[in-house]
Design a protein around this motif. Sequence first.
Motif, PDB file in Angstrom:
ATOM      1  N   HIS A 110       0.836  -1.204   0.000  1.00 15.67           N
ATOM      2  CA  HIS A 110       0.000   0.000   0.000  1.00 15.67           C
ATOM      3  C   HIS A 110       0.871   1.255   0.000  1.00 15.67           C
ATOM      4  O   HIS A 110       0.631   2.187  -0.774  1.00 15.67           O
ATOM      5  N   HIS A 118      -4.337   6.328  -5.372  1.00 12.54           N
ATOM      6  CA  HIS A 118      -5.284   7.194  -4.667  1.00 12.54           C
ATOM      7  C   HIS A 118      -5.531   8.445  -5.507  1.00 12.54           C
ATOM      8  O   HIS A 118      -4.600   8.949  -6.140  1.00 12.54           O
ATOM      9  N   HIS A 127      -7.946  -1.239  -4.776  1.00 19.93           N
ATOM     10  CA  HIS A 127      -8.374  -1.538  -3.408  1.00 19.93           C
ATOM     11  C   HIS A 127      -9.339  -2.721  -3.350  1.00 19.93           C
ATOM     12  O   HIS A 127      -9.383  -3.437  -2.354  1.00 19.93           O
ATOM     13  N   PHE A 306      -8.951  -0.478   8.754  1.00 20.46           N
ATOM     14  CA  PHE A 306      -8.777  -0.144   7.332  1.00 20.46           C
ATOM     15  C   PHE A 306      -9.585  -1.082   6.435  1.00 20.46           C
ATOM     16  O   PHE A 306     -10.235  -0.659   5.483  1.00 20.46           O
ATOM     17  N   HIS A 310     -12.523  -0.115   3.912  1.00 20.61           N
ATOM     18  CA  HIS A 310     -12.449  -0.300   2.466  1.00 20.61           C
ATOM     19  C   HIS A 310     -13.437  -1.329   1.951  1.00 20.61           C
ATOM     20  O   HIS A 310     -13.791  -1.315   0.761  1.00 20.61           O
TER      21      HIS A 310
HETATM   22 CU   LIG Z   1      -5.532   3.152   0.171  1.00 18.40          CU
END
Ligand SMILES: [Cu+2]
Length: 386
Positions: A110, A118, A127, A306, A310
């Motif tokens: 990441h 991003h 993602h 996280f 996501h």
């Molecule tokens: Cu990310």
Amino acid sequence: MRLYSMVATMASMAQVALSTPCVGNSSGIPKPLEFKELESRYQANIRASLGLDGCTEKTIRIRKSWDDIDAAARADYVRAVKCLAAKPATVDKTLAPGAVNRLDDFTYIHINQTNIVHISGSFLSWHRIFVWQMEEALRNECGYKGTIPYWDQARFSQYPTNSKVFDNSSFGGDGEYLPNDHGPYNITIPGLAVNMSIVRPAGAGGGCVQDGPFANFQISLGPTDRPFIDPTNKFGYEPNPRCLKRNFDYPSSTDFMTWENAIKIVGASDFVTFYWNMENTWHVKSHQFLGKDGLDLFTSPNDPIFYLLHSQIDRLWAIWQGQNLEERTFAITGNRTFFGIPLDTAPNVPPSNATIEDIMDLGHGYRPKIKDGMPMTYSGRCYMYE
Ligand SMILES: [Cu+2]
């Protein structure tokens, strides 16, 4: 530039309460009819499309809200995350000397791809695969039988800590309140060919997570959210053992993660509107609510929430795609880099418009095309949201 625009947050910063709002109903704010209808149409269209690549009614995995799975399922998820945290990293240590465990392998890639995946054309696809890979790791390496649940922020937007996500048998609550280290503060983004600073809001914590299974949880990579770029550890690849920190920013939840905004996002008639509402409100505000490690642009996977965050981002995209799978599955917009800014580390990645044929990097030599990460029930995945 409205990059991670903090203007609204700055304006409402005065309202940031240091106490934790904890009144309200434990089942949350009811799902509005309009959202239910969009969700039902997505579910019906997905079910009607099954049959490719062995993805059937029998084999499809169902992802649910963390608040809708039972205590045993929540405990087993936490167990499996801690199991990955106890397994050694497999990433080449010359690339990430600070990677200690299997969770760090994910955080490493990441970090490595942050400025490409991003505010760019590959964000959603990259993602989606990333979260799927974590689900696979939990299942294949740690005997987890379930899926990655989602954090249903809208249901608890006015009382975010009423969600079971933050209870002390799940991920725990805010970090310790640090009078001098909860913001607002500036950070500078490494890796871009321009010097760019953004403001992080004042939160209600700032220190180590104090309760639940992730109190005293040790992380190593990062941080990169710093006022100045550290030349000895620019991207946070070096070992930096420390506790997991949070800094809840309540206005990010109460003002932005509402059912009204969720409907605006999944109900958008075109992809560009969908994408920018998704990125600039839902995605950014979700991270901003968590604060500290969960807000770090590069190393946010350090906070195990996280993956639930996501999963929810992925769900909103899935619902949008699912209104018309034929026309919407492969919709794309955006550049090949963060806001189309040239990168100082990857001059070979042009900041021009992304296409679905572009190749992404998901680590360990896995280099799928953007289009490979877009379907939910073929092309390597078989799952849907309930
Ligand atoms: Cu990310």
